[in-house]
Design a protein around this motif. Structure first.
Motif, PDB file in Angstrom:
ATOM      1  N   MET A  30       0.833  -1.198   0.000  1.00  0.00           N
ATOM      2  CA  MET A  30       0.000   0.000   0.000  1.00  0.00           C
ATOM      3  C   MET A  30       0.869   1.250   0.000  1.00  0.00           C
ATOM      4  SD  MET A  30      -3.530  -0.725   2.035  1.00  0.00           S
ATOM      5  CE  MET A  30      -2.910  -0.419   3.684  1.00  0.00           C
ATOM      6  N   ASN A  58      -5.892   0.137  -0.546  1.00  0.00           N
ATOM      7  CA  ASN A  58      -7.142  -0.582  -0.761  1.00  0.00           C
ATOM      8  C   ASN A  58      -8.245  -0.050   0.146  1.00  0.00           C
ATOM      9  OD1 ASN A  58      -9.148  -2.526  -1.163  1.00  0.00           O
ATOM     10  ND2 ASN A  58      -8.200  -3.977   0.264  1.00  0.00           N
ATOM     11  N   GLN A  61     -10.394  -2.430   2.830  1.00  0.00           N
ATOM     12  CA  GLN A  61      -9.927  -2.958   4.113  1.00  0.00           C
ATOM     13  C   GLN A  61      -9.870  -1.913   5.210  1.00  0.00           C
ATOM     14  OE1 GLN A  61      -6.060  -4.176   2.305  1.00  0.00           O
ATOM     15  NE2 GLN A  61      -5.155  -3.440   4.209  1.00  0.00           N
ATOM     16  N   SER A 119     -10.254 -15.191  10.151  1.00  0.00           N
ATOM     17  CA  SER A 119     -10.482 -13.749  10.044  1.00  0.00           C
ATOM     18  C   SER A 119     -11.164 -13.115  11.245  1.00  0.00           C
ATOM     19  CB  SER A 119     -11.318 -13.456   8.789  1.00  0.00           C
ATOM     20  OG  SER A 119     -10.621 -13.815   7.625  1.00  0.00           O
ATOM     21  N   HIS A 130     -12.366  -6.082   7.884  1.00  0.00           N
ATOM     22  CA  HIS A 130     -11.035  -5.714   7.384  1.00  0.00           C
ATOM     23  C   HIS A 130     -10.429  -6.817   6.524  1.00  0.00           C
ATOM     24  CE1 HIS A 130      -6.810  -4.565   7.289  1.00  0.00           C
ATOM     25  NE2 HIS A 130      -6.506  -5.714   7.850  1.00  0.00           N
ATOM     26  N   PHE A 131     -10.428  -8.041   7.035  1.00  0.00           N
ATOM     27  CA  PHE A 131      -9.761  -9.117   6.306  1.00  0.00           C
ATOM     28  C   PHE A 131     -10.561  -9.552   5.074  1.00  0.00           C
ATOM     29  CE2 PHE A 131      -7.589  -9.675  10.460  1.00  0.00           C
ATOM     30  CZ  PHE A 131      -6.297  -9.427   9.990  1.00  0.00           C
ATOM     31  N   MET A 134      -9.436  -7.092   2.590  1.00  0.00           N
ATOM     32  CA  MET A 134      -8.059  -7.358   2.193  1.00  0.00           C
ATOM     33  C   MET A 134      -7.965  -8.534   1.238  1.00  0.00           C
ATOM     34  SD  MET A 134      -5.337  -9.642   2.717  1.00  0.00           S
ATOM     35  CE  MET A 134      -5.787 -10.514   4.231  1.00  0.00           C
ATOM     36  N   GLU A 137      -9.558  -7.903  -2.321  1.00  0.00           N
ATOM     37  CA  GLU A 137      -8.669  -7.108  -3.176  1.00  0.00           C
ATOM     38  C   GLU A 137      -7.413  -7.888  -3.550  1.00  0.00           C
ATOM     39  OE1 GLU A 137      -5.134  -4.184  -3.335  1.00  0.00           O
ATOM     40  OE2 GLU A 137      -5.608  -5.839  -1.976  1.00  0.00           O
ATOM     41  N   SER A 138      -6.897  -8.693  -2.639  1.00  0.00           N
ATOM     42  CA  SER A 138      -5.679  -9.458  -2.916  1.00  0.00           C
ATOM     43  C   SER A 138      -5.911 -10.488  -4.008  1.00  0.00           C
ATOM     44  CB  SER A 138      -5.179 -10.140  -1.644  1.00  0.00           C
ATOM     45  OG  SER A 138      -4.791  -9.180  -0.680  1.00  0.00           O
ATOM     46  N   TRP A 152       5.033 -12.076   1.134  1.00  0.00           N
ATOM     47  CA  TRP A 152       4.270 -11.469   2.228  1.00  0.00           C
ATOM     48  C   TRP A 152       5.092 -11.548   3.512  1.00  0.00           C
ATOM     49  CZ3 TRP A 152      -0.931  -9.771   1.524  1.00  0.00           C
ATOM     50  CH2 TRP A 152      -1.417  -9.980   0.230  1.00  0.00           C
ATOM     51  N   ASP A 156       2.699  -8.959   9.698  1.00  0.00           N
ATOM     52  CA  ASP A 156       1.243  -9.091   9.661  1.00  0.00           C
ATOM     53  C   ASP A 156       0.912 -10.570   9.471  1.00  0.00           C
ATOM     54  OD1 ASP A 156       0.434  -6.254   9.783  1.00  0.00           O
ATOM     55  OD2 ASP A 156       1.542  -6.124   7.903  1.00  0.00           O
ATOM     56  N   GLN A 159      -2.656 -11.797   8.386  1.00  0.00           N
ATOM     57  CA  GLN A 159      -2.842 -11.534   6.960  1.00  0.00           C
ATOM     58  C   GLN A 159      -2.118 -12.572   6.117  1.00  0.00           C
ATOM     59  OE1 GLN A 159      -2.577  -7.425   4.913  1.00  0.00           O
ATOM     60  NE2 GLN A 159      -0.481  -8.200   4.851  1.00  0.00           N
TER      61      GLN A 159
END
Length: 291
Positions: A30, A58, A61, A119, A130-131, A134, A137-138, A152, A156, A159
């Motif tokens: 981001m 994003n 999220q 989540s 939120h997740f 996320m 969008e992922s 990754w 986090d 995530q």
């Protein structure tokens, strides 16, 4: 480094690379890049022929009361950092390129993706949706980039586990590569939000990791985990942290545990606010026990 802003431009790049037999690596971000992000770019550079990094804040999220509008966007600086790390392609789509309907919240978007069993604990307790935002969008970005490997960070960790589970359950043709948490010299886990810490809070913030490490030492010396967790919460509160959670969880399932006698590895997870800034950290507590 080539900068592309549309899905069509990006597709032309990865299609050409695929025809040439290239291994494509992808680092999603981001922006507001720091060494944690750049270490993932470095891993991708070591392992892949073509390295793509996206920068996209994003909206799905962020809760309506969170910092979407004020989230830092130092684009020129970020591009220089990516160029210095030999990134091949920077993908900088606009909001409307990704969400043509200008969707701001998940309920406005036609498709939702969820990994519910991972989540709703830890950060999911206080950041409803939120997740889901996320991971939706992922998945969209993974479909646009079509990488062989995606990178990754462990900072986090929830995530990371959600993305690993998405890839496993949906049989996505991509390998998720973990990158170790990068830290400042004083031990504070790197985060784009650290710059929002005032001087006093910044001086105190590394104590979060220190408390976690002290807790790990006490557990490994034989103290009961519930006792250590309670003492850790009290210690953080005394240092000025507003503790959201401080728990021990199985690494894979992220379920809380009250002892470390099981066969699976366990981590300590913490979220706390300091000076108005939400800080996350985690460290391994045990390794897998195969006895």
């Amino acid at each position: 480094m080539k900068v592309v802003t549309t899905a069509g431009e990006l597709a032309a790049e990865w299609e050409a690379a695929r025809r040439a037999g290239a291994v494509i690596g992808y680092v999603p971000t981001m922006g507001a890049l720091h060494e944690g992000h750049l270490s993932l770019v470095g891993l991708a550079r070591e392992e892949c022929d073509l390295v793509i990094c996206s920068i996209f804040v994003n909206p799905l999220q962020f809760g309506l009361d969170e910092d979407f509008e004020s989230y830092p966007r130092p684009m020129e600086r970020d591009l220089e950092l990516l160029k210095d790390r030999d990134t091949d392609i920077a993908f900088l789509p606009s909001w409307t390129e990704i969400f043509p309907g200008r969707e701001r919240v998940l309920d406005d978007f036609g498709t939702h993706v969820s990994v519910p069993r991972l989540s709703h604990q830890l950060c999911g307790r206080s950041r409803e949706g939120h997740f889901d935002g996320m991971v939706t969008e992922s998945l969209l970005f993974l479909n646009l980039v079509r990488p062989d490997r995606t990178y990754w960070g462990e900072k986090d960790f929830q995530q990371l586990r959600i993305i690993e589970t998405l890839v496993q359950d949906m049989r996505l043709p991509v390998t998720v590569v973990r990158g170790a948490t990068k830290r400042e010299p004083d031990g504070l886990a790197m985060s784009s939000r650290n710059k929002n810490l005032g001087p006093e809070a910044r001086a105190t913030a590394p104590r979060l990791r220190g408390v976690l490490e002290d807790m790990r030492a006490r557990v490994r010396s034989g103290e009961p985990l519930p006792t250590v967790l309670a003492a850790g919460r009290e210690r953080l509160a005394s240092l000025g942290f507003a503790v959201e959670y401080l728990v021990a969880c199985e690494e894979e399932a992220l379920t809380e545990v009250r002892s470390v006698d099981g066969p699976v590895p366990v981590r300590l997870f913490a979220a706390a606010r300091l000076g108005g800034v939400r800080l996350l950290d985690n460290i391994p507590l045990t390794e897998a026990n195969h006895d």
